[in-house]
Design an enzyme around this catalytic site. Structure first.
Site, PDB file in Angstrom:
ATOM      1  N   CYS A   1      51.133  32.351  30.828  1.00 52.34           N
ATOM      2  CA  CYS A   1      51.930  31.301  30.188  1.00 52.34           C
ATOM      3  C   CYS A   1      53.401  31.729  30.029  1.00 52.34           C
ATOM      4  O   CYS A   1      54.113  31.811  31.010  1.00 52.34           O
ATOM      5  CB  CYS A   1      51.302  30.874  28.862  1.00 52.34           C
ATOM      6  SG  CYS A   1      51.751  29.198  28.362  1.00 52.34           S
TER       7      CYS A   1
ATOM      8  N   HIS B   1      45.836  29.133  30.762  1.00 52.21           N
ATOM      9  CA  HIS B   1      45.189  30.104  29.870  1.00 52.21           C
ATOM     10  C   HIS B   1      43.779  30.448  30.344  1.00 52.21           C
ATOM     11  O   HIS B   1      42.816  29.755  30.009  1.00 52.21           O
ATOM     12  CB  HIS B   1      45.128  29.549  28.446  1.00 52.21           C
ATOM     13  CG  HIS B   1      46.421  29.656  27.714  1.00 52.21           C
ATOM     14  ND1 HIS B   1      46.701  30.680  26.828  1.00 52.21           N
ATOM     15  CD2 HIS B   1      47.534  28.889  27.748  1.00 52.21           C
ATOM     16  CE1 HIS B   1      47.916  30.528  26.346  1.00 52.21           C
ATOM     17  NE2 HIS B   1      48.444  29.450  26.887  1.00 52.21           N
TER      18      HIS B   1
ATOM     19  N   GLU C   1      41.828  32.754  29.365  1.00 52.87           N
ATOM     20  CA  GLU C   1      40.919  33.126  28.265  1.00 52.87           C
ATOM     21  C   GLU C   1      40.232  31.898  27.685  1.00 52.87           C
ATOM     22  O   GLU C   1      39.200  31.999  27.023  1.00 52.87           O
ATOM     23  CB  GLU C   1      41.680  33.881  27.177  1.00 52.87           C
ATOM     24  CG  GLU C   1      42.407  33.036  26.167  1.00 52.87           C
ATOM     25  CD  GLU C   1      43.639  32.330  26.690  1.00 52.87           C
ATOM     26  OE1 GLU C   1      44.162  31.445  25.976  1.00 52.87           O
ATOM     27  OE2 GLU C   1      44.092  32.668  27.811  1.00 52.87           O
TER      28      GLU C   1
END
Length: 368
Positions: free
Chosen positions: A257, A343, A345
């Protein structure tokens, strides 16, 4: 500010548009950049994501607060948003494992919000007009006074915010079986990113946003990680300078990001503010090297310049957004460095992209 007693609230946009509804959270006034998230779940992870610092979030899902809150679903040590706009706000929750209501959570965190407005109308308006500053108030009814308060809210363009969300002290985490050392530059990191690194055998040492490269290199890490975070990447000059020096060491580097944008800036590729950004859990991204598509979790209002990155002799595009063809990933041709705009994760979100952590660990193994 004082504790909630249901009352009328006002949302004032910087172009003068007004929405009226009911208050939520604390009675008070708060301003920030207005943006929307299209996720259907995971509101606590969204509210505690440091990348939302300085922003008022509109949730497009109809019900917010209905499953309460619990500690294991936070992404940082506090609520990061400046305010919440939603359709229906649930004072009560039904999940048995919840530790409290979202209302109580916001009261403790000092968050002001507004509900019972037509969020479909508001999101369509922001989508067409673009992200803009706004102010929410459940204590001031004079629009002229609110306009004065709104004028004090800074523009996100050119705003450096990592200094306000980064750790103040260096700290380390590992699972007792670490094989690799990863120095993490914290620009506003989410907890689940750290969890993904630690679970893959990394000892992470997390450094404040303005830590010099020389201080991080003293630990002799096997690789570097540049985190997500809020604000304008072009204003994050300390991080950009550090990343330039990291690249000279030829050690593996992974950015997510804001970290992706900082890596671009470190290579002389500029970034710019988007019309309304990408924020949600269902953004389709194509991996140009595997040909496979991923459903991704995203939260960003800036993006790297497409023409500059495609013409760069040392950088190549790895991922693109299938909605608007913006750049979602890149890697360097002669250095073990890569990054993605989204993202992996995925907290909240789908887990299509967790393989990127495995690719980073593979680079760490190759470099040892």
């Amino acid at each position: 500010m004082k504790k909630q007693i249901t009352t009328e609230a006002i949302l004032l946009l910087e172009d003068g548009t007004i929405y009226r509804g009911q208050s939520l959270g604390l009675i008070g006034t708060s301003g920030g950049e207005l943006c929307f998230n299209t996720g259907m779940t995971g509101y606590q992870e969204i509210f505690t994501d440091p990348s939302y610092f300085g922003q008022i979030v509109i949730t497009t899902v109809s019900h917010v607060g209905n499953y309460g809150v619990q500690q294991e679903e936070v992404e940082s040590d506090k609520v990061q948003i400046k305010g919440l706009v939603c359709k229906e706000f649930s004072q009560h929750f039904s999940r048995k494992t919840a530790e409290g209501s979202l209302q109580e959570y916001f009261e403790k965190a000092g968050i002001v919000g507004i509900c019972e407005i037509d969020t479909r109308s508001l999101v369509r308006y922001i989508r067409d007009k673009g992200a803009m500053n706004a102010v929410i108030s459940s204590e001031v009814t004079d629009v002229e006074v609110l306009k004065q308060k709104l004028a004090e809210v800074p523009s996100m363009k050119g705003l450096e915010l990592s200094s306000q969300v980064s750790t103040r002290e260096t700290y380390s985490l590992n699972n007792g079986e670490a094989k690799y050392r990863v120095a993490v530059l914290d620009l506003g990191i989410k907890k689940n990113i750290i969890n993904n690194l630690v679970s893959r055998g990394c000892e992470v040492r997390v450094y404040p946003y303005n830590t010099s490269f020389e201080e991080m290199e003293e630990w002799n890490p096997d690789g570097y990680f540049i985190s997500n975070g809020p604000g304008d990447p072009a204003a994050t000059t300390d991080a950009v300078n550090s990343v330039r020096k990291m690249l000279e060491k030829q050690k593996p580097l992974f950015g997510i990001c804001l970290g992706h944008q900082v890596l671009a800036e470190a290579n002389g590729i500029s970034t710019y503010k988007m019309h309304n950004g990408h924020r949600g859990l269902n953004h389709p991204v194509k991996n140009l090297f595997t040909g496979r598509s991923e459903i991704t979790s995203q939260n960003h209002g800036f993006v790297v310049d497409e023409e500059q990155i495609r013409n760069h002799p040392e950088v190549e595009v790895t991922h693109i957004n299938l909605n608007d063809n913006t750049i979602e990933g890149m890697r360097m041709k002669s250095k073990p460095a890569f990054s993605v705009q989204y993202h992996p994760e995925s907290s909240p979100g789908p887990h299509d992209s967790t393989y990127l952590f495995d690719e980073f660990v593979a680079l760490l193994e190759q470099s040892k």
